[in-house]
Design an enzyme around this catalytic site. Structure first.
Site, PDB file in Angstrom:
ATOM      1  N   ASP A 102      -4.184  -0.708  -7.013  1.00 53.37           N
ATOM      2  CA  ASP A 102      -4.012  -1.903  -6.194  1.00 53.37           C
ATOM      3  C   ASP A 102      -4.358  -3.108  -7.069  1.00 53.37           C
ATOM      4  O   ASP A 102      -5.528  -3.354  -7.366  1.00 53.37           O
ATOM      5  CB  ASP A 102      -4.946  -1.810  -4.984  1.00 53.37           C
ATOM      6  N   LYS A 125      -0.840 -14.179  -3.757  1.00 50.04           N
ATOM      7  CA  LYS A 125      -2.137 -14.330  -4.430  1.00 50.04           C
ATOM      8  C   LYS A 125      -1.943 -14.734  -5.890  1.00 50.04           C
ATOM      9  O   LYS A 125      -2.888 -15.119  -6.567  1.00 50.04           O
ATOM     10  CB  LYS A 125      -2.934 -13.029  -4.349  1.00 50.04           C
TER      11      LYS A 125
HETATM   12  N1  PMP Z   1      -5.549  -5.162  -1.697  1.00 47.98           N
HETATM   13  C1  PMP Z   1      -6.429  -6.108  -1.985  1.00 47.98           C
HETATM   14  C2  PMP Z   1      -7.521  -5.822  -2.982  1.00 47.98           C
HETATM   15  C3  PMP Z   1      -6.338  -7.349  -1.348  1.00 47.98           C
HETATM   16  O1  PMP Z   1      -7.233  -8.295  -1.622  1.00 47.98           O
HETATM   17  C4  PMP Z   1      -5.288  -7.582  -0.439  1.00 47.98           C
HETATM   18  C5  PMP Z   1      -5.150  -8.904   0.277  1.00 47.98           C
HETATM   19  N2  PMP Z   1      -6.349  -9.409   0.796  1.00 47.98           N
HETATM   20  C6  PMP Z   1      -4.381  -6.557  -0.183  1.00 47.98           C
HETATM   21  C7  PMP Z   1      -4.545  -5.354  -0.830  1.00 47.98           C
HETATM   22  C8  PMP Z   1      -3.269  -6.698   0.786  1.00 47.98           C
HETATM   23  O2  PMP Z   1      -2.334  -7.643   0.329  1.00 47.98           O
HETATM   24  P1  PMP Z   1      -1.197  -8.157   1.299  1.00 47.98           P
HETATM   25  O3  PMP Z   1      -1.867  -8.564   2.571  1.00 47.98           O
HETATM   26  O4  PMP Z   1      -0.626  -9.332   0.555  1.00 47.98           O
HETATM   27  O5  PMP Z   1      -0.228  -7.050   1.478  1.00 47.98           O
END
Ligand code: PMP
Length: 407
Positions: free
Chosen positions: A200, A226
């Site tokens: 991830d 992000k």
């Molecule tokens: N993994 C991590 C470590 C995250 O910080 C996030 C978003 N906060 C996600 C997964 C999920 O990302 P998204 O909501 O953009 O799909």
């Protein structure tokens, strides 16, 4: 480039130069979502003004332009993460959809008794999809403990690498703790035991440029929003042989080669995993975001970010009752904290009144909150466009809040 000119950079982010509640905005919620430079806004507007059409339909000029822009962005991503081929770059809506695609795709490999290793510091996006696939297949999700400092417990990790372990799904950087996991080492050890490795990268790509060939992981997921790009677009990198083997997650247009009522066959990679009309403008915007960030220079960015983190760490000591959750040796500039006698959500509200945006709550990491025995934390997460002055402002505001409540 050696150093960042932060004042010049801030001019590229129009949203940052506004007042909130009568105070200049101090945006420290980059971990939740980062702001977008003009280069991204312009690329998306230009796309809509001059190129928009559906992609891969041929037949007319706008369709060709849209396809060229869309596939050009895919090549930008491939180059960014040093993947071997654009066949390994699947567009998704974000990290969440990317991990769900992998979890679903690996289901045929999993059965009763098999173990999926995830860490205690995972975001729900890297826990829940595995629980869902475990439910379907009879496999078990095994958490890897973290230490009180918020680092991965390597002894526990190695003890879990048994013959039962089939998948390692782990975050590169923790969204709560800021911990940078030693993923190259984790991947090597997991691969030596034959595990499929799923990383991830949601919180890593805003700070580092991950190299797929050097890391040698099987999957790597991240979100555009992000990484200073738009929402609604993300990336799943997958090793070609595994993507070939995996069944698609969603069915529909684009992802097929031939449909008959007797039998439908899948399109080639990466289109097999891209059912329906994709987020075209968003992909173009993400490509522009990557070009922008890479243009700044990662070394200069890292130096500037570490200076912010170091100053913040010094100032934590000065606030009575303040403590950090996550004190790993290798961290990105993310500060999860608590202040004795204060609820995180009160801290967030009082900071907002002073124009300072942070996030409070469980940060989609409830198991980690349970481990640290807190209902939630206050989290300030910095980006390269934040200034040392903003760090000072955050702590001046925290001093004020702490005094207010101590009285
Ligand atoms: N993994 C991590 C470590 C995250 O910080 C996030 C978003 N906060 C996600 C997964 C999920 O990302 P998204 O909501 O953009 O799909």
């Amino acid at each position: 480039k050696q150093t960042l000119d932060v004042n010049a950079i801030r001019k590229d982010f129009p949203i940052l130069s506004q007042t909130v509640n009568g105070k200049p905005l101090v945006y420290l919620d980059n971990g939740a979502s980062a702001q977008k430079p003009v280069a991204v806004l312009d690329a998306m507007e230009r796309y809509f003004r001059e190129c928009h059409s559906n992609v891969h339909r041929g037949a007319h000029t706008l369709g060709d332009r849209a396809t060229a822009a869309f596939e050009g962005a895919r090549e930008t991503v491939r180059n960014f993460i040093n993947a071997r081929s654009t066949r390994e770059i699947v567009w998704t809506r974000g990290t969440t959809e990317a991990i769900n695609t992998v979890a679903n795709g690996l289901a045929p490999r999993l059965g009763p008794g098999d173990e999926i290793l995830v860490s205690m510091m995972e975001h729900h996006a890297n826990i829940v999809p595995w629980q869902m696939v475990a439910e379907r297949t009879g496999a078990t999700v095994k958490p890897i403990q973290v230490t009180p400092q918020g680092e991965l417990d390597m002894e526990v990790f190695e003890s879990l690498l048994t013959d039962k372990a089939k998948v390692l799904a782990i975050t590169h950087v923790s969204n709560v703790l800021g911990t940078v996991n030693p993923i190259k080492d984790l991947i090597a050890k997991a691969k030596a035991k034959g595990l499929v490795t799923v990383i991830d990268g949601a919180q890593a790509v805003p700070h580092y440029r991950p190299d797929m060939q050097a890391l040698d992981c099987d999957f790597y997921a991240f979100s555009g929003h992000k990484l200073f790009g738009p929402t609604g677009i993300g990336v799943l990198y997958g090793r070609e042989s595994l993507l070939e083997e995996m069944p698609p997650f969603m069915g529909g247009g684009e992802m097929i080669e031939r449909v008959t009522f007797e039998k439908t066959t899948w399109n080639t990679l990466p289109y097999k995993f891209e059912a329906g009309t994709p987020p075209i403008a968003e992909a173009v915007g993400l490509g522009a975001a990557i070009d922008y960030v890479e243009g700044l220079g990662r070394t200069a960015m890292e130096t500037a970010e570490q200076a912010l983190l170091q100053r913040a760490n010094e100032l934590v000591e000065t606030v009575p009752g303040m403590s950090l959750i996550g004190t790993a040796a290798h961290k990105v500039p993310v500060l999860s904290f608590k202040i004795d006698g204060l609820h995180p959500s009160d801290i967030g509200t009082l900071l907002d009144q002073q124009g300072i945006a942070i996030r409070t709550g469980h940060h989609c990491a409830m198991p980690l909150m349970d481990f640290f025995s807190v209902p939630g934390t206050a989290r300030a997460s910095f980006a390269f466009y934040n200034t040392l002055d903003e760090v000072e402002q955050l702590f001046a505001a925290l001093h004020k809040i702490q005094r207010l409540f101590a009285e």
